[in-house]
Every structure is written in structure tokens, then in C-alpha cells.
Design a protein around this motif. Structure first.
Motif, PDB file in Angstrom:
ATOM      1  N   UNK A 224       0.829  -1.203   0.000  1.00  0.00           N
ATOM      2  CA  UNK A 224       0.000   0.000   0.000  1.00  0.00           C
ATOM      3  C   UNK A 224       0.863   1.251   0.000  1.00  0.00           C
ATOM      4  N   UNK A 225       2.041   1.183   0.654  1.00  0.00           N
ATOM      5  CA  UNK A 225       2.931   2.336   0.664  1.00  0.00           C
ATOM      6  C   UNK A 225       3.481   2.657  -0.716  1.00  0.00           C
ATOM      7  N   UNK A 226       3.886   1.634  -1.465  1.00  0.00           N
ATOM      8  CA  UNK A 226       4.367   1.865  -2.832  1.00  0.00           C
ATOM      9  C   UNK A 226       3.259   2.434  -3.713  1.00  0.00           C
ATOM     10  N   UNK A 227       2.052   1.879  -3.567  1.00  0.00           N
ATOM     11  CA  UNK A 227       0.926   2.416  -4.336  1.00  0.00           C
ATOM     12  C   UNK A 227       0.643   3.863  -3.931  1.00  0.00           C
ATOM     13  N   UNK A 228       0.793   4.154  -2.635  1.00  0.00           N
ATOM     14  CA  UNK A 228       0.617   5.531  -2.178  1.00  0.00           C
ATOM     15  C   UNK A 228       1.655   6.469  -2.754  1.00  0.00           C
ATOM     16  N   UNK A 229       2.883   5.969  -2.918  1.00  0.00           N
ATOM     17  CA  UNK A 229       3.928   6.794  -3.540  1.00  0.00           C
ATOM     18  C   UNK A 229       3.573   7.109  -4.987  1.00  0.00           C
ATOM     19  N   UNK A 230       3.055   6.106  -5.703  1.00  0.00           N
ATOM     20  CA  UNK A 230       2.624   6.332  -7.087  1.00  0.00           C
ATOM     21  C   UNK A 230       1.511   7.373  -7.124  1.00  0.00           C
ATOM     22  N   UNK A 231       0.565   7.279  -6.184  1.00  0.00           N
ATOM     23  CA  UNK A 231      -0.523   8.257  -6.117  1.00  0.00           C
ATOM     24  C   UNK A 231       0.026   9.654  -5.828  1.00  0.00           C
ATOM     25  N   UNK A 232       0.996   9.743  -4.934  1.00  0.00           N
ATOM     26  CA  UNK A 232       1.600  11.041  -4.624  1.00  0.00           C
ATOM     27  C   UNK A 232       2.296  11.634  -5.844  1.00  0.00           C
ATOM     28  N   UNK A 233       3.021  10.796  -6.568  1.00  0.00           N
ATOM     29  CA  UNK A 233       3.690  11.267  -7.786  1.00  0.00           C
ATOM     30  C   UNK A 233       2.659  11.747  -8.802  1.00  0.00           C
ATOM     31  N   UNK A 234       1.568  10.997  -8.945  1.00  0.00           N
ATOM     32  CA  UNK A 234       0.507  11.406  -9.869  1.00  0.00           C
ATOM     33  C   UNK A 234      -0.083  12.756  -9.457  1.00  0.00           C
ATOM     34  N   UNK A 235      -0.267  12.943  -8.135  1.00  0.00           N
ATOM     35  CA  UNK A 235      -0.803  14.221  -7.644  1.00  0.00           C
ATOM     36  C   UNK A 235       0.181  15.357  -7.895  1.00  0.00           C
ATOM     37  N   UNK A 236       1.476  15.106  -7.671  1.00  0.00           N
ATOM     38  CA  UNK A 236       2.475  16.144  -7.900  1.00  0.00           C
ATOM     39  C   UNK A 236       2.582  16.505  -9.383  1.00  0.00           C
ATOM     40  N   UNK A 237       2.539  15.500 -10.247  1.00  0.00           N
ATOM     41  CA  UNK A 237       2.578  15.777 -11.688  1.00  0.00           C
ATOM     42  C   UNK A 237       1.369  16.587 -12.113  1.00  0.00           C
ATOM     43  N   UNK A 238       0.209  16.218 -11.570  1.00  0.00           N
ATOM     44  CA  UNK A 238      -1.003  16.977 -11.874  1.00  0.00           C
ATOM     45  C   UNK A 238      -0.881  18.423 -11.397  1.00  0.00           C
ATOM     46  N   UNK A 239      -0.327  18.615 -10.177  1.00  0.00           N
ATOM     47  CA  UNK A 239      -0.148  19.963  -9.669  1.00  0.00           C
ATOM     48  C   UNK A 239       0.855  20.766 -10.482  1.00  0.00           C
ATOM     49  N   UNK A 240       1.968  20.123 -10.854  1.00  0.00           N
ATOM     50  CA  UNK A 240       2.964  20.817 -11.679  1.00  0.00           C
ATOM     51  C   UNK A 240       2.389  21.171 -13.040  1.00  0.00           C
ATOM     52  N   UNK A 241       1.573  20.253 -13.603  1.00  0.00           N
ATOM     53  CA  UNK A 241       0.934  20.551 -14.877  1.00  0.00           C
ATOM     54  C   UNK A 241      -0.060  21.685 -14.767  1.00  0.00           C
ATOM     55  N   UNK A 242      -0.755  21.770 -13.622  1.00  0.00           N
ATOM     56  CA  UNK A 242      -1.717  22.850 -13.422  1.00  0.00           C
ATOM     57  C   UNK A 242      -1.012  24.203 -13.373  1.00  0.00           C
ATOM     58  N   UNK A 243       0.216  24.232 -12.858  1.00  0.00           N
ATOM     59  CA  UNK A 243       0.963  25.483 -12.821  1.00  0.00           C
ATOM     60  C   UNK A 243       1.395  25.945 -14.210  1.00  0.00           C
ATOM     61  N   UNK A 244       1.436  25.009 -15.163  1.00  0.00           N
ATOM     62  CA  UNK A 244       1.890  25.354 -16.510  1.00  0.00           C
ATOM     63  C   UNK A 244       0.818  26.075 -17.324  1.00  0.00           C
ATOM     64  N   UNK A 245      -0.435  25.988 -16.898  1.00  0.00           N
ATOM     65  CA  UNK A 245      -1.504  26.647 -17.635  1.00  0.00           C
ATOM     66  C   UNK A 245      -2.814  26.541 -16.892  1.00  0.00           C
ATOM     67  N   UNK A 246      -3.735  27.448 -17.174  1.00  0.00           N
ATOM     68  CA  UNK A 246      -5.013  27.469 -16.463  1.00  0.00           C
ATOM     69  C   UNK A 246      -5.829  26.210 -16.703  1.00  0.00           C
ATOM     70  N   UNK A 247      -5.626  25.565 -17.826  1.00  0.00           N
ATOM     71  CA  UNK A 247      -6.358  24.329 -18.113  1.00  0.00           C
ATOM     72  C   UNK A 247      -5.428  23.121 -18.168  1.00  0.00           C
ATOM     73  N   UNK A 248      -4.240  23.267 -17.614  1.00  0.00           N
ATOM     74  CA  UNK A 248      -3.308  22.140 -17.531  1.00  0.00           C
ATOM     75  C   UNK A 248      -2.299  22.145 -18.657  1.00  0.00           C
ATOM     76  N   UNK A 249      -1.021  22.001 -18.284  1.00  0.00           N
ATOM     77  CA  UNK A 249       0.051  21.954 -19.269  1.00  0.00           C
ATOM     78  C   UNK A 249       0.451  20.537 -19.616  1.00  0.00           C
ATOM     79  N   UNK A 250       1.587  20.353 -20.277  1.00  0.00           N
ATOM     80  CA  UNK A 250       2.020  19.010 -20.705  1.00  0.00           C
ATOM     81  C   UNK A 250       2.160  18.017 -19.556  1.00  0.00           C
TER      82      UNK A 250
END
Length: 533
Positions: free
Chosen positions: A200-226
Motif C-alpha cells: 500500500x505504501x508503494x501504491x501511495x507513492x505512485x498516487x503522490x507522484x501522480x498528484x504532484x505531476x497533476x499539480x505541476x501541470x496545473x501550474x503550466x496553464x489554467x487548463x493544464x500543461x504538458x
């Protein structure tokens, strides 16, 4: 050749139907609670947003503008299409629903795969006429059934708050899609590690990475960057519900989940039952002298969790604190008209940190029960260490963590706030405000501790106290609940700092309640038999 392969596959799946029925029976309560809770939060969050955050067109305009602030887009948004209360609801809360669906599936698949092997139940089941992949397949089928039910329930709840039929269905399916992605992720991690916590911890790490990528992409544009498109969370949000709705991004979720499932079956075919691809490292033959007390043993067992939570608390605090500067000029109805909105935001975030710490406390006490059920306490108590010493040492470590984690969270929150406002004095003020909420978390810790001694099978009630307390405190005033009912929440008696002032009476009473509950837990533990594993 094809016939032989089909027979081999059928043999590996023998008994899958019976395993599905068994899993559904075992999860009939837990899964139902998850599904109902997530679906029920749709109208609750919408009602809270409409009544407290965006009750007027001007408030809606201000809140929508706030979501466009760079730091805020890390947690919320994007805001697609025409701005109204429903599109604002999606922008503000969609990510939370996606995270809840992912966590539900991580726990579900872990419970029916790696947990079964770790406890030895899988070996007993496989001794019958059950195929090699029957349990994994059953877990994925139950996840599919659960996610389908989640899609239907959340779609119905969305219809109730005014979503059009197509948008409501797409919203529900977007949650089911992220759920299946992380069911497949967990199916893979369950093959990699030997313990439930690791899977569950490894899966949680994957979820955290997905959340961080989503957040970083949101900073790239109002409707999401690459970068937004590198995250499964982003794929669900890019369906653009209530705007120019599109279903095709969910195809990425289906394809990714399918590839992961194939990988999970391939890995499962290459390992022995109960083993893992990453073999656990053997420990040293003899323990150092400093590790020969129950306190240091408890600290060693909890150190990984404390370090992980501490890092997460610091990162989350920095992000949330960094939004303080943008809140100083935002007049939202959730706060009184004469409030200092920057400090009001910090008060809300400090309370949120208290909830996070409560989750850690309940999980940490639950781990004591897991250690007992797996037969690990017996060897410890067979030596000179008695039950009181073991119990008090374990709870002392958790209680110290409950003090350290809010301080770390407050440091991150204060640093972020100081950086965004230029007021360095906020750092010490926010750390102190976070520490002032520790007594209520100690009560949240003491409830499962008391149940551990008195009624260990009822320890899940600790979660009920936490969830009830948070819901009543956050939504109670908006729902018009009477004051006496709000006061039944553990979280309703301390002022929200730094707006509020120190409350010595409430602090003393909560601390006394925590102490009494803990003593009751020790009393029960000394009088009952231990689980033998």
C-alpha cells in the motif's frame, strides 16, 4: 496449442467465482461505507460551497479568481467552461474525490491480495481447488464492481445538485477510471513487496507522484500543461465535465490499467506464494544495547511512518502556507466580514493539519492491534517486558509523534505564509497555533487505545470518532446543526488559531479525557487474553 493455453489459463482461474463472492461478503460493510461516504460528499460539499463560499455572484467571481492563483491551482482546478456554482464545485473538489477513489482501491486490492498471503489465509485457500491467479482476479473483479457502483452513486448524487445527465455520468465514470488505475497499480505493488504496508505504501507513492505531476501541470496553464497529461488524475480531469465534455481521455486510463494488470499477472507467475520480488533484508544477529528497551523498539517500529508523514506534512504546509498572501484581499463568506483573511486562512489550514495528525494517530494505534494479531507481541512479552511497559512505550512514541508532526506542519505552513506575505513573525505564530491543537488529537489517539484494551474488535470506531468530528465541525454550522450537537465533536472545543485565543479549560479537559481513556485501555489489556496470531 491454443487449446492447451486456454486450459492452462482456465486452471489458473479455477475458483475465481467463489473468491469473488467471498471477497464481496467480507467487504460488504467496508466497501459500502466507502461508496456511500464518497457519494454523500457530493451534495454536502456542494451545499457547503454554495452557502458559505459562493452564495452571491460577487463571491463566485472572487472564488473563481482565487482558483486561478498559481499556488491554488496545485490543489484545485482547472476551471473549465462557463463559471457557475457547479463548475466551481468541480474545480474546488474534483481532485479530492479522485484521491478518495484511488485510496479506496489501494486498500481494497491490498486487503484481498498481499494481506491474505501475509496472514497465511491464502495458503489455506490455495490448498483447495483454487487456481494460482484466482485471488488476484477476484480482487480486481471486486474492484471493478466497486468502481462501477461508485460511478452510478456519484452520478446520481451529481444529478441531484443539477448536473446534466451526460455530465453527471462522465463525472462518475472519471472517478471509476482513476479507481481502476490504482487497483491495477496495487495489483503490481502487491507482487513486489512481502508486507501489506509496503504494497500500500508503494501504491501511495505512485498516487503522490501522480498528484504532484497533476499539480505541476496545473501550474503550466489554467487548463493544464504538458505535465498534466502524465498523471492519471489529469486524465480524469481532462474529460472537462460541464464544459466541452469528452470521453476519450479515459481511454488512457483503461489502457494504462490494462498494461498494469498484465504486468501484475506476469509478476505473480514468477514468484512463490507468500514471497515477493524484492526479498526482505535479514536484520543483524544481535540488537545494539540502545534497542533493548520497549520504548526504543516502539520508536524503531514507528520511525518510518513518522519520517514519511513528517516529510509530507512539511511539503503540504509549504504549499498551503504559500497561498496566504493571495488570501489577504479575498473576501469570502466562510469568514466573518471583520476577519483578517490571511490569518483566517491559516486558522483553517491549522485545523486541517489537526485532522491529518488525527489520521496518523489512529493508524499508528491500529498498528498495535495488527502486531498482536500477527503474533509479534507474544515474544516481546515472553521476556522481562510486561504489558504495561509495552503499552505505555508504544503510546508514548505515538504521542510524541503527535506533538512533532503538528510542529513540522506548522513550520512548513509558517514558512510558506512568511514567504508569501513578508511577515516573518508568522512562522513562530503558526507553529504555536498548531501545537495548541495537540490535546484534541491526543483524544483521537486515546479512543482507539482504549478500545484496543477493552474491545479490540471495535477499534474501527476510532475512525468514526475522527470522521464524525471533522464533518460536524466543518459542515455543522452550514447545515444549521444545533450547538449541542456540534459540541459532541472532539474537534469543536478549541478555538481556531491564530485567529482565536488560548483556551486553558478546554485544553485541560481534553487532556484529562485522553489520559482517562488511555488508562482504561491499559486496564482492559491487562485483563484480556492476547491474540495468538
Amino acid at each position: 496449442m491454443i487449446r492447451d493455453l486456454s486450459r492452462l489459463a482456465a486452471g489458473h482461474l479455477t475458483g475465481t467465482g467463489a473468491m469473488v463472492r467471498l471477497a464481496l461478503r467480507r467487504d460488504r460493510i467496508k466497501l459500502t461505507i466507502w461508496l456511500v461516504a464518497i457519494a454523500a460528499l457530493v451534495p454536502r460539499f456542494y451545499s457547503a460551497a454554495v452557502t458559505s463560499v459562493v452564495p452571491t455572484p460577487q463571491a463566485l467571481a472572487d472564488a473563481s479568481q482565487m482558483i486561478q492563483v498559481s499556488f491554488m491551482r496545485v490543489l484545485a482546478g482547472p476551471l473549465f467552461g462557463e463559471v457557475d456554482t457547479r463548475s466551481y464545485f468541480l474545480a474546488a473538489y474534483w481532485v479530492e474525490f479522485l484521491l478518495a477513489a484511488a485510496i479506496m482501491n489501494i486498500l481494497l486490492v491490498t486487503r484481498h491480495t498481499r494481506a491474505e498471503e501475509q496472514t497465511g489465509r491464502a495458503e489455506l485457500i490455495r490448498a483447495a481447488v483454487v487456481g494460482r491467479h484466482a485471488q488476484l482476479t477476484a480482487a480486481l473483479i471486486v474492484a471493478l464492481i466497486g468502481n462501477a457502483a461508485l460511478a452510478v452513486l456519484t452520478a446520481a448524487a451529481s444529478l441531484g445538485i443539477g448536473f446534466p445527465a451526460g455530465g453527471a455520468l462522465l463525472f462518475g465514470v472519471s472517478l471509476a477510471a482513476i479507481g481502476m488505475v490504482f487497483a491495477a497499480v496495487t495489483a503490481v505493488t502487491a507482487q513486489v513487496t512481502e508486507h501489506t504496508r509496503g504494497a500500500s505504501g508503494l501504491a501511495g507513492i505512485v498516487l503522490t507522484v501522480a498528484w504532484l505531476l497533476r499539480g505541476a501541470g496545473a501550474l503550466q496553464g489554467h487548463e493544464g500543461g504538458p505535465l498534466f497529461w502524465l498523471s492519471p488524475i489529469g486524465w480524469s480531469q481532462q474529460t472537462r465535465v460541464l464544459a466541452d465534455e469528452r470521453w476519450w481521455p479515459l481511454g488512457l486510463s483503461v489502457l494504462f490499467a490494462g498494461l498494469l494488470v498484465v504486468g501484475a499477472y506476469s509478476l505473480a507467475s514468477r514468484r512463490d506464494l507468500g514471497a515477493s520480488l524484492v526479498a526482505p533484508r535479514p536484520g543483524p544477529a544481535a540488537a545494539p544495547s540502545w534497542l533493548r528497551s520497549p520504548y526504543t523498539l516502539a520508536l524503531r517500529l514507528q520511525r518510518g511512518a513518522i519520517a514519511g508523514w513528517g516529510a509530507a506534512f512539511l511539503a503540504i504546509g509549504l504549499v498551503l502556507g504559500g497561498m496566504t498572501g493571495g488570501m489577504e484581499n479575498v473576501d469570502l463568506p466562510i469568514f466573518s466580514a471583520d476577519a483578517d483573511f490571511g490569518r483566517a486562512w491559516l486558522s483553517l489550514m491549522v485545523f486541517t493539519g489537526s485532522l491529518y495528525t488525527g489520521v496518523f494517530a489512529v493508524l499508528a494505534v491500529m498498528r498495535l492491534r495488527a502486531e498482536e494479531v500477527r503474533g509479534r507481541i507474544g515474544p516481546v512479552l515472553a521476556g522481562p517486558t510486561g504489558r504495561p511497559a509495552w503499552f505505555w512505550s508504544s503510546l508514548l512514541v505515538i504521542a510524541l509523534a503527535v506533538v512533532v508532526l503538528p510542529a513540522v506542519y506548522g513550520a512548513g505552513l509558517g514558512l510558506g505564509a512568511a514567504a508569501s506575505t513578508g511577515d516573518l513573525g508568522l512562522l513562530g505564530e503558526v507553529i504555536w497555533s498548531s501545537l495548541l491543537r495537540v490535546p484534541e488529537v491526543l483524544v483521537l489517539l486515546a479512543v482507539p487505545a482504549a478500545l484496543f484494551g477493552l474491545a479490540p474488535r471495535a477499534m474501527g470506531a476510532g475512525w468514526a470518532v475522527l470522521v464524525y468530528g471533522g464533518m460536524v465541525q466543518i459542515l455543522g454550522p452550514n447545515l444549521g446543526l444545533p450547538g449541542w450537537l456540534i459540541n459532541t465533536s472532539v474537534l469543536s472545543h478549541l478555538p481556531w488559531h491564530p485567529l482565536g485565543s488560548f483556551a486553558p479549560v478546554a485544553t485541560a479537559v481534553l487532556s484529562a479525557i485522553a489520559a482517562v481513556l488511555t488508562i482504561l485501555g491499559l486496564y482492559g489489556l491487562r485483563r484480556r487474553d492476547l491474540a495468538t496470531g
